[in-house]
Design a protein around this motif. Sequence first.
Motif, PDB file in Angstrom:
ATOM      1  N   GLU A 627       0.824  -1.211   0.000  1.00 17.52           N
ATOM      2  CA  GLU A 627       0.000   0.000   0.000  1.00 17.52           C
ATOM      3  C   GLU A 627       0.861   1.265   0.000  1.00 17.52           C
ATOM      4  O   GLU A 627       0.609   2.200  -0.772  1.00 17.52           O
ATOM      5  CB  GLU A 627      -0.925  -0.001   1.220  1.00 17.52           C
ATOM      6  N   VAL A 628       1.852   1.334   0.876  1.00 17.75           N
ATOM      7  CA  VAL A 628       2.653   2.553   0.980  1.00 17.75           C
ATOM      8  C   VAL A 628       3.475   2.812  -0.282  1.00 17.75           C
ATOM      9  O   VAL A 628       3.479   3.944  -0.796  1.00 17.75           O
ATOM     10  CB  VAL A 628       3.544   2.511   2.234  1.00 17.75           C
ATOM     11  N   PRO A 629       4.183   1.821  -0.836  1.00 18.23           N
ATOM     12  CA  PRO A 629       4.896   2.095  -2.086  1.00 18.23           C
ATOM     13  C   PRO A 629       3.981   2.558  -3.216  1.00 18.23           C
ATOM     14  O   PRO A 629       4.340   3.464  -3.980  1.00 18.23           O
ATOM     15  CB  PRO A 629       5.565   0.747  -2.404  1.00 18.23           C
ATOM     16  N   VAL A 630       2.792   1.947  -3.347  1.00 16.15           N
ATOM     17  CA  VAL A 630       1.879   2.386  -4.403  1.00 16.15           C
ATOM     18  C   VAL A 630       1.411   3.819  -4.136  1.00 16.15           C
ATOM     19  O   VAL A 630       1.321   4.639  -5.062  1.00 16.15           O
ATOM     20  CB  VAL A 630       0.683   1.422  -4.524  1.00 16.15           C
ATOM     21  N   LYS A 631       1.128   4.134  -2.891  1.00 14.38           N
ATOM     22  CA  LYS A 631       0.738   5.507  -2.546  1.00 14.38           C
ATOM     23  C   LYS A 631       1.818   6.487  -2.971  1.00 14.38           C
ATOM     24  O   LYS A 631       1.533   7.549  -3.557  1.00 14.38           O
ATOM     25  CB  LYS A 631       0.492   5.594  -1.038  1.00 14.38           C
ATOM     26  N   ARG A 632       3.058   6.165  -2.717  1.00 14.49           N
ATOM     27  CA  ARG A 632       4.151   7.070  -3.084  1.00 14.49           C
ATOM     28  C   ARG A 632       4.314   7.175  -4.594  1.00 14.49           C
ATOM     29  O   ARG A 632       4.678   8.234  -5.107  1.00 14.49           O
ATOM     30  CB  ARG A 632       5.444   6.607  -2.419  1.00 14.49           C
ATOM     31  N   LEU A 633       4.039   6.093  -5.308  1.00 12.27           N
ATOM     32  CA  LEU A 633       4.065   6.172  -6.768  1.00 12.27           C
ATOM     33  C   LEU A 633       3.007   7.141  -7.273  1.00 12.27           C
ATOM     34  O   LEU A 633       3.252   7.944  -8.185  1.00 12.27           O
ATOM     35  CB  LEU A 633       3.844   4.789  -7.388  1.00 12.27           C
ATOM     36  N   LEU A 634       1.824   7.069  -6.687  1.00 14.01           N
ATOM     37  CA  LEU A 634       0.761   7.983  -7.085  1.00 14.01           C
ATOM     38  C   LEU A 634       1.142   9.433  -6.804  1.00 14.01           C
ATOM     39  O   LEU A 634       0.691  10.352  -7.492  1.00 14.01           O
ATOM     40  CB  LEU A 634      -0.539   7.639  -6.354  1.00 14.01           C
ATOM     41  N   GLN A 635       1.977   9.634  -5.800  1.00 10.31           N
ATOM     42  CA  GLN A 635       2.398  10.986  -5.449  1.00 10.31           C
ATOM     43  C   GLN A 635       3.603  11.461  -6.253  1.00 10.31           C
ATOM     44  O   GLN A 635       4.082  12.571  -6.030  1.00 10.31           O
ATOM     45  CB  GLN A 635       2.711  11.049  -3.950  1.00 10.31           C
ATOM     46  N   GLY A 636       4.091  10.597  -7.166  1.00 12.48           N
ATOM     47  CA  GLY A 636       5.128  11.034  -8.088  1.00 12.48           C
ATOM     48  C   GLY A 636       6.497  10.421  -7.897  1.00 12.48           C
ATOM     49  O   GLY A 636       7.426  10.751  -8.646  1.00 12.48           O
ATOM     50  N   ALA A 637       6.690   9.527  -6.919  1.00 16.23           N
ATOM     51  CA  ALA A 637       7.986   8.889  -6.720  1.00 16.23           C
ATOM     52  C   ALA A 637       8.236   7.842  -7.802  1.00 16.23           C
ATOM     53  O   ALA A 637       7.321   7.410  -8.503  1.00 16.23           O
ATOM     54  CB  ALA A 637       8.051   8.248  -5.336  1.00 16.23           C
TER      55      ALA A 637
END
Length: 685
Positions: A627-637
């Motif tokens: 969940e956290v890695p995908v969230k960060r991808l959505l935020q542009g990482a």
Amino acid sequence: MSTSYGTGAAEPVWLPDPAEAARARITRFAEFVAGRTGTAHADYRSLWEWSVEDLAGFWSAVADFFDLRMTGSWDQVLDNTPMPGTRWFPGARLNYAEHALRTGDPAATAMISVGEDATTTYTTWAELRSQVGALAAWLRRQGVRPGDRVVGYLPNTSHSVVAFLASAAIGAVWSACGQDYGVEGAANRFGQLEPVVLFAADGYRWNGRAHDRRTESAALREALPSVRVAVRIPNLGLPEDPATAGSAPYGTTVTWQDALAGDEECVFEELPFDAPLWVLFSSGTTGTPKGIVHGHGGVLLDHHRLLGLHLDLSPGDRFCWYTTTNWMMWNMVVSGLLVGATIVLYDGSPTHPGPERLWELAAEHRTAVLGVSPGYLQGSAKAGLEPGRDLDLSALRTLGSTGAPLPAHSYHWVHDHVGPRVQTASTSGGTDIVSGFAGSSPTVPVRPGEISAPLLGVALHAFDPRGRPVTDEVGELVVTRPMPSMPLAFWNDPDGTRYHQAYFSAFPGVWRHGDWMTMTAHGGVIVSGRSDSTLNRHGVRLGSADIYAVVDELPGIRESLVIGAEFPDGTYWMPLFVVMAPGHRLTDALRADIATAIRIHASPRHVPDTVIEVPAVPHTRTGKKLEVPVKRLLQGATVDQVAGREAVDDIAALEFFTRFAKPSSAGSAKFAKSAEFAEFADGSS
């Protein structure tokens, strides 16, 4: 001790049988405690309250009840140093391996190792002691000393257990990972430890295929210059790879048979209570994997408590939990030997050649305790399995589940399709403590959607943001008093800075685990997801598990992932990603059905902003949704910023989510809510 635990609870799906509860080890332990203290405990809640108020009395009672063999001298069970520096039994000396090998009848079966191809090996207690003794003597001849590191690049077979116990017997520090890790992933872990011996198998089986890992094992050896000798294990029966045999860069290599050729008795090094036993590694999804060090004494105490009291394992019981060597549940399975259980190892896919494989394993080997994942139970339900009807599961009394929250409907499925007398034992814990915080007891009812109770000796609470305990409200899962299995340290963290930051920075002197938890008024525990992947709708914190419990049960949906992403412009986006079952597609009608189901069974706040079909959900190698890695991808990482590639089960699945952070002049969040995005998302998969 009575079988109740508070009042006002929801309707149980399982109740303890009074006669069986009276015979359970935890009942005998309560009587043992009453004899020592003069105070009887009428029910589990009373016993738990005493166990966390009088830690010294409780843990010394565990040590004496299970007759832990400790030498040396000590005048304290634990010192007064606050967490994380608390020391247990300072001055005592013992050895984990000695306890693991002392219990069983020499002629009885200690270990059953089953391959995916159905090849099965039975090892008696006498044979296990002999193999461990021979290998420990060989390690000593190689110059391995207490504190040296020994590592295994191994599948879940009997070889891994023997290699670990031999290392522990001489005081060497063990670490392992499965062979589904590539060379880089294994080296990122083992390289930190500078091991002196490497055990490596020639390969493993998965989904009907034999995976040759001879080349990878040789390359791993080359990547670990500290290794003085490697041991080649013939799991697949392959010959030595001629491309690497005798090559100078790889140094000395011996066969498993040569290392076991001796006939020495097992000699156990007496070690300080807090001597390092093993190093387990974090998933590595947020950076370099952290090496988490646990000690001989803390693990001995904790695992006797968890396996002997909470799972009620006794000599001769058969114990199987589906795992790989790089997950903490492998360590827990091996600890079944501590209480005299016969451990059942399985190397292969849990769904090959069909989804019923683990149920068949339990029936064939008459396991008393079987452990699986929530996903396996949901998959069994969707496959229409009837294990209680079609197989002889008469020996099965406890079905364990861990790795993620278990939805309420899975409790009902176990009752209806596995058997009403089988206890569903959902557990919450972690690699961090190589144990649990909350779990089951033979004397406590099981209620759908809840873990039965905090474990004995665990001062478990839910904290609000101000650090106050709350009941019947979602809060941070915290432990307010020390546990003996808390890590000794992180590897290569000499001043403890990383350790402190990981667990004690939020609430000084209190362990914060990073999960959302509710402590119910009747004493149950509900874990609703990671607190670092919080869903925060209009200031209300939501658990992702509440959404998964609804969505993953819907026909045609194989799996789901929900994310709550904050953006610099102050907007918030909560998409739900779904993986469809074969033959199904996501339609507008199904989107509406999903929203309705979530609104009815969770709440209107849980309804996502949009529902998007994706080909797969990425997980850690132990099956936890990222969940956290995908969230960060959505935020542009970028992918490499959010996760180590070797830590992910399907890196392509993770890379797929980068398309949802497509930039626009309005910013990512506004783009995500726009008509342009809706058109983009519909064509994304």
